[in-house]
Scaffold this active site. Structure first.
Site, PDB file in Angstrom:
ATOM      1  N   TRP A 153       0.805  -1.088  -0.031  1.00 34.89           N
ATOM      2  CA  TRP A 153       0.102   0.038   0.064  1.00 34.89           C
ATOM      3  C   TRP A 153       0.914   1.353  -0.006  1.00 34.89           C
ATOM      4  O   TRP A 153       1.788   1.486   0.828  1.00 34.89           O
ATOM      5  CB  TRP A 153      -0.855  -0.005   1.301  1.00 34.89           C
ATOM      6  CG  TRP A 153      -1.709  -1.085   1.171  1.00 34.89           C
ATOM      7  CD1 TRP A 153      -3.128  -1.112   0.577  1.00 34.89           C
ATOM      8  CD2 TRP A 153      -1.477  -2.386   1.932  1.00 34.89           C
ATOM      9  NE1 TRP A 153      -3.545  -2.633   0.998  1.00 34.89           N
ATOM     10  CE2 TRP A 153      -3.013  -3.123   1.376  1.00 34.89           C
ATOM     11  CE3 TRP A 153      -0.674  -2.997   2.716  1.00 34.89           C
ATOM     12  CZ2 TRP A 153      -3.071  -4.591   1.950  1.00 34.89           C
ATOM     13  CZ3 TRP A 153      -0.833  -4.338   2.768  1.00 34.89           C
ATOM     14  CH2 TRP A 153      -2.118  -5.105   2.795  1.00 34.89           C
ATOM     15  N   HIS A 175      -6.903   1.505   2.859  1.00 37.71           N
ATOM     16  CA  HIS A 175      -8.090   0.660   2.669  1.00 37.71           C
ATOM     17  C   HIS A 175      -9.056   0.587   3.560  1.00 37.71           C
ATOM     18  O   HIS A 175      -9.158   1.403   4.328  1.00 37.71           O
ATOM     19  CB  HIS A 175      -7.512  -1.013   2.052  1.00 37.71           C
ATOM     20  CG  HIS A 175      -6.596  -1.473   3.655  1.00 37.71           C
ATOM     21  ND1 HIS A 175      -5.921  -2.710   3.673  1.00 37.71           N
ATOM     22  CD2 HIS A 175      -6.212  -0.702   4.629  1.00 37.71           C
ATOM     23  CE1 HIS A 175      -5.178  -2.560   4.723  1.00 37.71           C
ATOM     24  NE2 HIS A 175      -5.573  -1.473   5.164  1.00 37.71           N
ATOM     25  N   GLN A 215     -13.970   1.729  -1.527  1.00 37.05           N
ATOM     26  CA  GLN A 215     -14.095   0.289  -1.420  1.00 37.05           C
ATOM     27  C   GLN A 215     -15.049  -0.047  -0.553  1.00 37.05           C
ATOM     28  O   GLN A 215     -15.726   0.732   0.028  1.00 37.05           O
ATOM     29  CB  GLN A 215     -12.706  -0.189  -0.702  1.00 37.05           C
ATOM     30  CG  GLN A 215     -11.436  -0.111  -1.247  1.00 37.05           C
ATOM     31  CD  GLN A 215     -10.345  -0.730  -0.666  1.00 37.05           C
ATOM     32  OE1 GLN A 215     -10.319  -0.983   0.578  1.00 37.05           O
ATOM     33  NE2 GLN A 215      -9.458  -1.267  -1.315  1.00 37.05           N
TER      34      GLN A 215
END
Ligand code: DAH
Length: 334
Positions: A153, A175, A215
Site C-alpha cells: 500500500w 483501504h 472500497q
C-alpha cells in the site's frame, strides 16, 4: 367598392376592442367565415363586369390577406397571455427556458446497489475515518512497522503527525480494512457488516489507477464460519450485482490479515477474460486475538473490493479518471 370600405372600417374597430381568443374567432367568422361579409363580396364578383371584377376583386383579396395577418398576430399575443390549452407551444418553450434533468453519479448508483444486496443478506453498514492511524490501517491488521507487506500500500502520510509513536502516526487510509478493527473493538460477535468508503493511494494515475477511490469491506464473525460461507455470500453478491450468470474462481493469495487468503475472479457470459474483483479470506487468528475475540470459539471471513472497478465492469467505463472529471457528458449517461 363602397361596401368594401365600410367593411374595412368595421373590422378595424372590431379588432381594436377584441381582447380574447373567442372575440378574435368571432371576427374571423363574421368576415372571413363561410357566410362572412367579405366572403360574400368575393363570391358576388362573378356577377360583376370584367373591369369591375378586376378592380374590386384585387381590393377584396388584399383586404382578406391583411385581415388574416392581423388576426394571426393578435391571436398569438392573446394566447401568450392566456396560456392554457391549445396554446402555440413554440411561444412557450424558448431556448432560454431549456429544462435539464439531473442524474445520479454512477458511484452513487453502484454504492446503493451494493448496500441493498448486502443488507438484504442481513449485513449492517459500518463506517470509519478517512484520516486513520497507522495502528488501525496497518499494525492491528497484522502488518507491523518494517514488515515488507506494507509496500503493498503506497501511503499518504499526514505530515504534522510524523513524530507520534506507537502506531499513532496519521495517514490517509489505504483501504477500508481498518473499519474491521474499529468495529470488532466495540461489538461482540456474532455480526456481519460491510464498510463502504473512500480510500487513498500515493500512486501515479492512469486509466486504472487513481489516488483516491472507493472500497467496500466485508466482515462476518460467528461460530463455525468457514470458507464455504464466504464463497456463498460472494457468489450471491456478484450474481445479483451483475444480473448475469457468472463463472467464479477463488485463487490462493496473500493478505497479512487473513489466512488462508484468496482473490476472487469472475467471468461474464460470452467473455474470454477472467476479471479480478475482490480480495478475501478467513480473518487471521492474530487479528481476532488483537481485539480480544477468542479465535478458538469464533471464526470470521473478510473481503474487500473496489467500487470504481465494479462500476467500470458493469457499465463498460474505460478510464477510472472519468469518475472525478466533473464532465457532465459522462455523468448524464447514467
Ligand atoms: N484491504 C485489501 C486491499 O485494499 C483488500 C482485502 C483483501 C480486504 C482481503 C479484505 C481481505 O478484507 O480479506 O488491498
Amino acid at each position: 367598392m363602397e361596401e368594401l370600405e365600410k367593411i374595412e372600417q368595421e373590422i378595424k374597430e372590431a379588432l381594436e376592442t377584441a381582447k380574447s381568443k373567442e372575440a378574435l374567432e368571432k371576427i374571423r367568422i363574421a368576415y372571413l367565415g363561410r357566410s362572412g361579409k367579405l366572403t360574400a363580396i368575393l363570391r358576388s364578383l362573378k356577377d360583376f363586369s370584367v373591369e369591375e371584377r378586376r378592380k374590386t376583386g384585387a381590393a377584396a383579396n388584399k383586404l382578406r390577406t391583411e385581415i388574416e395577418k392581423v388576426l394571426d398576430e393578435k391571436e398569438k399575443k392573446v394566447i401568450g397571455k392566456e396560456g392554457g390549452r391549445g396554446e402555440d407551444i413554440t411561444l412557450l418553450v424558448l431556448p432560454k427556458d431549456k429544462v435539464y434533468f439531473g442524474s445520479l453519479h454512477p458511484l452513487t448508483i453502484v454504492g446503493r446497489d451494493i448496500k441493498k444486496i448486502f443488507t438484504s443478506m442481513n449485513f449492517s453498514v459500518a463506517e470509519g475515518p478517512e484520516a486513520e492511524t497507522e495502528y488501525y490501517n496497518f499494525d492491528a491488521l497484522n502488518i507491523p512497522a518494517n514488515h515488507p507487506a506494507r509496500e503493498m500500500w503506497d501511503t499518504f502520510w499526514v505530515k504534522s503527525q510524523t513524530d507520534a509513536k506507537d502506531g499513532k502516526n496519521l495517514l490517509m487510509r489505504t483501504h477500508t480494512s481498518p473499519v474491521q478493527i474499529r468495529f470488532m473493538e466495540k461489538h461482540k460477535p456474532p455480526f456481519a457488516i460491510i464498510a463502504p468508503g473512500r480510500v487513498f493511494r500515493y500512486e501515479a494515475t492512469d486509466s486504472s489507477h487513481e489516488i483516491n477511490f472507493h472500497q467496500v469491506e466485508g466482515l462476518a464473525v460467528d461460530k463455525k464460519i468457514s470458507l464455504a460461507n464466504l464463497k456463498f455470500v460472494v457468489e450471491e453478491f456478484f450474481s445479483r450485482f451483475f444480473e448475469e450468470k457468472l463463472s467464479f474462481r477463488f485463487r490462493p493469495s496473500y493478505f497479512p490479515f487473513v489466512e488462508p487468503g484468496v482473490e476472487v475472479d469472475i467471468k461474464l457470459p460470452g467473455e474470454e477474460k477472467w476479471l479480478e474483483v475482490m480480495g478475501a479470506g478467513m480473518v487471521h487468528k492474530r487479528v481476532l486475538e488483537g481485539v480480544r475475540i477468542d479465535s478458538e470459539k469464533w471464526q470470521g471471513f473478510a473481503f474487500g473490493m473496489g467500487v470504481e472497478r465494479l462500476a467500470m465492469i458493469k457499465y463498460g467505463i474505460p478510464d477510472i479518471r472519468l469518475f472525478y472529471s466533473g464532465d457532465l457528458r459522462f455523468i448524464k449517461q447514467f
